[in-house]
Scaffold this motif. Sequence first.
Motif, PDB file in Angstrom:
ATOM      1  N   HIS A  15       4.543   1.929  -4.819  1.00  0.00           N
ATOM      2  CA  HIS A  15       4.147   1.628  -3.436  1.00  0.00           C
ATOM      3  C   HIS A  15       4.098   2.897  -2.590  1.00  0.00           C
ATOM      4  N   CYS A  16       3.852   4.043  -3.251  1.00  0.00           N
ATOM      5  CA  CYS A  16       3.904   5.327  -2.546  1.00  0.00           C
ATOM      6  C   CYS A  16       2.888   5.379  -1.395  1.00  0.00           C
ATOM      7  N   ASP A  17       3.326   5.933  -0.262  1.00  0.00           N
ATOM      8  CA  ASP A  17       2.387   6.131   0.849  1.00  0.00           C
ATOM      9  C   ASP A  17       2.524   7.554   1.409  1.00  0.00           C
ATOM     10  N   LYS A  18       2.782   8.509   0.473  1.00  0.00           N
ATOM     11  CA  LYS A  18       3.004   9.893   0.916  1.00  0.00           C
ATOM     12  C   LYS A  18       1.741  10.616   1.358  1.00  0.00           C
ATOM     13  N   CYS A  19       0.581  10.090   1.008  1.00  0.00           N
ATOM     14  CA  CYS A  19      -0.634  10.735   1.515  1.00  0.00           C
ATOM     15  C   CYS A  19      -1.670   9.681   1.885  1.00  0.00           C
ATOM     16  N   ARG A  20      -2.773  10.134   2.509  1.00  0.00           N
ATOM     17  CA  ARG A  20      -3.746   9.184   3.070  1.00  0.00           C
ATOM     18  C   ARG A  20      -4.491   8.375   2.006  1.00  0.00           C
ATOM     19  N   LEU A  21      -4.423   8.826   0.739  1.00  0.00           N
ATOM     20  CA  LEU A  21      -5.114   8.057  -0.315  1.00  0.00           C
ATOM     21  C   LEU A  21      -4.482   6.668  -0.493  1.00  0.00           C
ATOM     22  N   SER A  22      -3.252   6.522  -0.007  1.00  0.00           N
ATOM     23  CA  SER A  22      -2.581   5.205  -0.101  1.00  0.00           C
ATOM     24  C   SER A  22      -3.310   4.153   0.724  1.00  0.00           C
ATOM     25  N   ARG A  23      -4.074   4.591   1.724  1.00  0.00           N
ATOM     26  CA  ARG A  23      -4.717   3.626   2.627  1.00  0.00           C
ATOM     27  C   ARG A  23      -5.999   3.040   2.024  1.00  0.00           C
ATOM     28  N   THR A  24      -6.568   3.719   1.029  1.00  0.00           N
ATOM     29  CA  THR A  24      -7.855   3.249   0.493  1.00  0.00           C
ATOM     30  C   THR A  24      -7.774   2.824  -0.979  1.00  0.00           C
ATOM     31  N   ARG A  25      -6.689   3.116  -1.640  1.00  0.00           N
ATOM     32  CA  ARG A  25      -6.582   2.766  -3.073  1.00  0.00           C
ATOM     33  C   ARG A  25      -6.314   1.266  -3.242  1.00  0.00           C
ATOM     34  N   ARG A  26      -6.595   0.771  -4.460  1.00  0.00           N
ATOM     35  CA  ARG A  26      -6.134  -0.577  -4.800  1.00  0.00           C
ATOM     36  C   ARG A  26      -4.763  -0.514  -5.449  1.00  0.00           C
ATOM     37  N   ALA A  86      -2.587  10.280  -8.051  1.00  0.00           N
ATOM     38  CA  ALA A  86      -2.515   8.977  -8.722  1.00  0.00           C
ATOM     39  C   ALA A  86      -3.308   7.890  -7.995  1.00  0.00           C
ATOM     40  N   CYS A  87      -3.955   8.239  -6.888  1.00  0.00           N
ATOM     41  CA  CYS A  87      -4.735   7.229  -6.153  1.00  0.00           C
ATOM     42  C   CYS A  87      -6.189   7.692  -6.036  1.00  0.00           C
ATOM     43  N   PHE A  88      -7.077   6.719  -6.043  1.00  0.00           N
ATOM     44  CA  PHE A  88      -8.528   6.942  -6.024  1.00  0.00           C
ATOM     45  C   PHE A  88      -8.974   7.607  -4.719  1.00  0.00           C
ATOM     46  N   ALA A 102       1.056  16.556  -2.241  1.00  0.00           N
ATOM     47  CA  ALA A 102       1.865  15.355  -1.963  1.00  0.00           C
ATOM     48  C   ALA A 102       2.200  14.620  -3.252  1.00  0.00           C
ATOM     49  N   CYS A 103       1.288  14.694  -4.223  1.00  0.00           N
ATOM     50  CA  CYS A 103       1.431  13.892  -5.442  1.00  0.00           C
ATOM     51  C   CYS A 103       2.017  14.656  -6.612  1.00  0.00           C
ATOM     52  N   ARG A 104       2.170  15.964  -6.494  1.00  0.00           N
ATOM     53  CA  ARG A 104       2.487  16.700  -7.706  1.00  0.00           C
ATOM     54  C   ARG A 104       3.887  16.406  -8.264  1.00  0.00           C
TER      55      ARG A 104
HETATM   56  S1  SF4 Z   1      -2.034  10.067  -4.313  1.00  0.00           S
HETATM   57 FE1  SF4 Z   1       0.089  10.290  -4.929  1.00  0.00          FE
HETATM   58  S2  SF4 Z   1       1.156  10.987  -3.074  1.00  0.00           S
HETATM   59 FE2  SF4 Z   1      -0.802  10.096  -2.427  1.00  0.00          FE
HETATM   60  S3  SF4 Z   1      -0.293   7.954  -1.989  1.00  0.00           S
HETATM   61 FE3  SF4 Z   1      -1.024   8.052  -4.110  1.00  0.00          FE
HETATM   62  S4  SF4 Z   1       0.836   8.213  -5.337  1.00  0.00           S
HETATM   63 FE4  SF4 Z   1       1.373   8.746  -3.224  1.00  0.00          FE
END
Ligand code: SF4
Length: 194
Positions: A15-26, A86-88, A102-104
Amino acid sequence: VIPEALLYEAKAWKHCDKCRLSRTRRRVVYGSGRYAVPLVILGQAPGAEEDKTGKPFQGRAGKLIRKTFEDIGFDMEDAFTVNTVACFPPGNRAPVASEVNACRKLFDAAIRILQPSLILAVGAVPLTALTGEVGIGKHHGKMLPGYVFNDAGELEEFKALATFHPSGLLRSHSKERTAAFKQDLSLAVETVTG
Ligand code: SF4
């Protein structure tokens, strides 16, 4: 063959929300593979298909790398595959440095837990994230030092090899690069199985 510590780590990112990709990923695409041989494949980012299925390298580019491995007698599932993010990224764009940073911790932890003999960096973004080098055309096919951080922020060194990203090969139709891609993958397999 997948250590418990890695499964535990994967759950922590769900449920990571450390970067903005969390807002658009499934979904967070953590990684996949049996890890029957000590090879970690570091890809760039999940694509639309991976965002749906939760597994790395599923779309057209995924099919190309799987088929190329198959042609040299290797099942990619025998390695472990993770991505620099890890997010699209929307529109299938390359991840930017702030997203990779953020993801490394995710791929750093996977690599530290698995302790591979070799990390295959697939594409320009993984090459830079792992080795600090820029320019996939110049650096592919060579053994390079690759670095991940531990929890104390210290660097741990691994053997790394970079190659072209299959989505770039699909776009360019370069016969030369496609042949080099196959050679790089063969070298990676020889290094971990030979
Ligand atoms: S790309 Fe990585 S750091 Fe960003 S929200 Fe996804 S899991 Fe978290």
